[in-house]
Write an enzyme that holds these catalytic residues in place. Structure first.
Site, PDB file in Angstrom:
ATOM      1  N   PRO A 146       0.824  -1.213   0.000  1.00 11.07           N
ATOM      2  CA  PRO A 146       0.000   0.000   0.000  1.00 11.07           C
ATOM      3  C   PRO A 146       0.857   1.262   0.000  1.00 11.07           C
ATOM      4  O   PRO A 146       1.932   1.296   0.591  1.00 11.07           O
ATOM      5  CB  PRO A 146      -0.801  -0.134   1.301  1.00 11.07           C
ATOM      6  CG  PRO A 146      -0.886  -1.612   1.532  1.00 11.07           C
ATOM      7  CD  PRO A 146       0.440  -2.158   1.067  1.00 11.07           C
TER       8      PRO A 146
ATOM      9  N   GLY B 164       0.868   4.127   4.682  1.00  7.92           N
ATOM     10  CA  GLY B 164       0.805   3.224   5.829  1.00  7.92           C
ATOM     11  C   GLY B 164       0.757   3.986   7.134  1.00  7.92           C
ATOM     12  O   GLY B 164       1.150   5.158   7.217  1.00  7.92           O
TER      13      GLY B 164
ATOM     14  N   GLY C  18       2.166   4.584  10.736  1.00  6.31           N
ATOM     15  CA  GLY C  18       3.316   4.383  11.601  1.00  6.31           C
ATOM     16  C   GLY C  18       2.873   4.248  13.043  1.00  6.31           C
ATOM     17  O   GLY C  18       1.921   4.903  13.476  1.00  6.31           O
TER      18      GLY C  18
ATOM     19  N   ASP D 274       2.986  -0.205  10.193  1.00  6.83           N
ATOM     20  CA  ASP D 274       4.441  -0.256  10.311  1.00  6.83           C
ATOM     21  C   ASP D 274       4.839  -0.301  11.780  1.00  6.83           C
ATOM     22  O   ASP D 274       4.539   0.627  12.535  1.00  6.83           O
ATOM     23  CB  ASP D 274       5.060   0.973   9.639  1.00  6.83           C
ATOM     24  CG  ASP D 274       6.581   0.939   9.663  1.00  6.83           C
ATOM     25  OD1 ASP D 274       7.178   0.224   8.843  1.00  6.83           O
ATOM     26  OD2 ASP D 274       7.168   1.637  10.528  1.00  6.83           O
TER      27      ASP D 274
ATOM     28  N   TYR E 123       9.854   0.388  19.265  1.00  5.24           N
ATOM     29  CA  TYR E 123       8.761   1.301  19.579  1.00  5.24           C
ATOM     30  C   TYR E 123       8.088   0.888  20.885  1.00  5.24           C
ATOM     31  O   TYR E 123       7.258   1.629  21.415  1.00  5.24           O
ATOM     32  CB  TYR E 123       7.720   1.321  18.452  1.00  5.24           C
ATOM     33  CG  TYR E 123       8.256   1.748  17.096  1.00  5.24           C
ATOM     34  CD1 TYR E 123       9.490   2.384  16.963  1.00  5.24           C
ATOM     35  CD2 TYR E 123       7.519   1.504  15.942  1.00  5.24           C
ATOM     36  CE1 TYR E 123       9.976   2.763  15.719  1.00  5.24           C
ATOM     37  CE2 TYR E 123       8.003   1.881  14.691  1.00  5.24           C
ATOM     38  CZ  TYR E 123       9.232   2.501  14.593  1.00  5.24           C
ATOM     39  OH  TYR E 123       9.706   2.865  13.354  1.00  5.24           O
TER      40      TYR E 123
ATOM     41  N   HIS F 280      16.475  -2.661  10.707  1.00 11.39           N
ATOM     42  CA  HIS F 280      16.086  -1.308  11.111  1.00 11.39           C
ATOM     43  C   HIS F 280      17.210  -0.293  10.901  1.00 11.39           C
ATOM     44  O   HIS F 280      16.986   0.814  10.415  1.00 11.39           O
ATOM     45  CB  HIS F 280      15.640  -1.308  12.577  1.00 11.39           C
ATOM     46  CG  HIS F 280      14.746  -0.160  12.923  1.00 11.39           C
ATOM     47  ND1 HIS F 280      13.883  -0.186  14.001  1.00 11.39           N
ATOM     48  CD2 HIS F 280      14.558   1.053  12.348  1.00 11.39           C
ATOM     49  CE1 HIS F 280      13.212   0.949  14.059  1.00 11.39           C
ATOM     50  NE2 HIS F 280      13.613   1.719  13.067  1.00 11.39           N
TER      51      HIS F 280
END
Length: 364
Positions: free
Chosen positions: A52, A55, A57, A82, A87, A147
């Site tokens: 897509p 997105g 986050g 995402d 996080y 990452h």
């Protein structure tokens, strides 16, 4: 005139036909291995790769807001989420998705997560992924990214426990660069990532924050090439040379912080969303500066990751021209407007690993 064929001759004919069919079948089967060798399944997979354009986050989404944000995002039409272990909310995101009342099935949602730096050694890559799958309550990921192109020293964790305890913050702590592990190569990490694709644990693999030369080197040996490079791109940090290289190598560019990153902005640094040129262009189209920034990225063929916990902003971020059902009155920037935005580039990064990792200038 009728032709008489004796029983004996009929038997001979049937035997001949059967033997001929068997021979043909054997010949066909025997050629299958050579045919398979001629097929480039990697190219087929790359050609089938679809993601897509816009997105959601999840950086900064708190435990208390996760359920509401994920449910509203799915209901509004977001189909890409995402995530990342650093996080520190994958458990809550997983619960929110699993318990969502949106009615959107798992197969309709593209879910990305990332490999944290302490888990770059080959033997730690799969356990780290399985930890993420457990936290997100998923059987597979659509996309798994490295990452950062920097390995840290290993941090132990309980693979059976969901979420990260308070000390889990160590997985994002370099101690000013002291915890960087200089003995882990990207090649070793990537080989382990490829095995995740082989096992069906992830559909696609990619990278984030990779400059051109690291990506160029990776592509020279990758058996499964990266499909995405997720990097910071916005009108103040346009990264045109990196983007051109990615396009030439069939690597999709996914822009994070496409609206800038106010929480990382220095007191003397400009505010992207207050830029007078962007405000003028937004006023001419009757839209917000945020929508202009997103449309600028999308018109260049980039994918974007946007974050908000407010429903009106979630909806606003979808109302841009990226060929979805929400763009009923699509924005289209003119060549002149695109040129004016191009002139705003000042190579200003809001995400600066140089401030975190001593003597490790990733982008310089």
């Amino acid at each position: 005139m009728a032709v008489y064929v004796s029983s004996r001759n009929r038997l001979k004919i049937l035997t001949f036909v059967a033997s001929s069919s068997s021979a043909a079948l054997y010949l066909l089967i025997s050629t299958i291995p050579s045919i398979l060798k001629m097929i480039n399944f990697t190219n087929i997979a790359l050609a089938a790769f679809q993601m897509p354009k816009v997105g959601l986050g999840t950086l900064g989404i708190s435990s208390s807001e996760a359920s509401t944000v994920i449910n509203e995002a799915l209901s509004l039409g977001y189909r890409l989420i995402d995530c990342a272990p650093v996080y520190f909310n994958e458990k809550e995101i997983g619960d929110a998705f699993h318990e969502s009342t949106s009615g959107v099935p798992r197969t309709d949602v593209f879910i990305t997560s990332k490999l944290a730096s302490p888990f770059h050694r080959p033997e730690h890559v799969e356990p780290a992924l399985r930890k993420t799958l457990n936290d997100l309550r998923l059987g597979y990921l659509d996309l798994f990214l490295i990452h950062w192109p920097v390995a840290f020293k290993y941090v132990e964790f309980d693979p059976s426990a969901r979420g990260w305890p308070d000390e889990g913050a160590e997985i994002d702590e370099s101690d000013g660069g002291a915890r960087i592990d200089p003995n882990v190569s990207i090649r070793d990490t990537w080989t382990a990532m490829e095995k995740l694709v082989d096992k069906g644990l992830v559909k696609h693999i990619g990278v984030a924050n990779f400059p051109v030369m690291l990506l160029h080197d990776l592509l020279s040996y990758a058996r499964v090439p990266p499909v995405v490079n997720q990097v910071e791109i916005h009108p103040y940090n346009q990264q045109t040379k990196l983007s051109s290289y990615c396009k030439s190598r069939n690597v999709a560019v996914q822009a994070y912080s496409p609206l800038g990153l106010p929480s990382y902005k220095g007191t003397e640094e400009p505010d992207l969303l207050s830029d007078p040129v962007l405000k003028e262009i937004a006023a001419a189209h009757g839209v917000t500066v945020a929508q202009i920034c997103l449309q600028w990225s999308l018109q260049q063929g980039y994918h974007v990751i946007v974050k908000s916990s407010k429903r009106n902003h979630l909806e606003e971020n979808l109302l841009v021209s990226h060929k979805n059902e929400f763009a009923s009155n699509p924005i289209q920037l003119t060549p002149e407007e695109m040129g004016r935005i191009a002139s705003l580039d000042r190579n200003l990064r809001f995400t600066r690993p140089d401030d975190w990792w001593k003597d490790m200038p990733v982008f310089n």
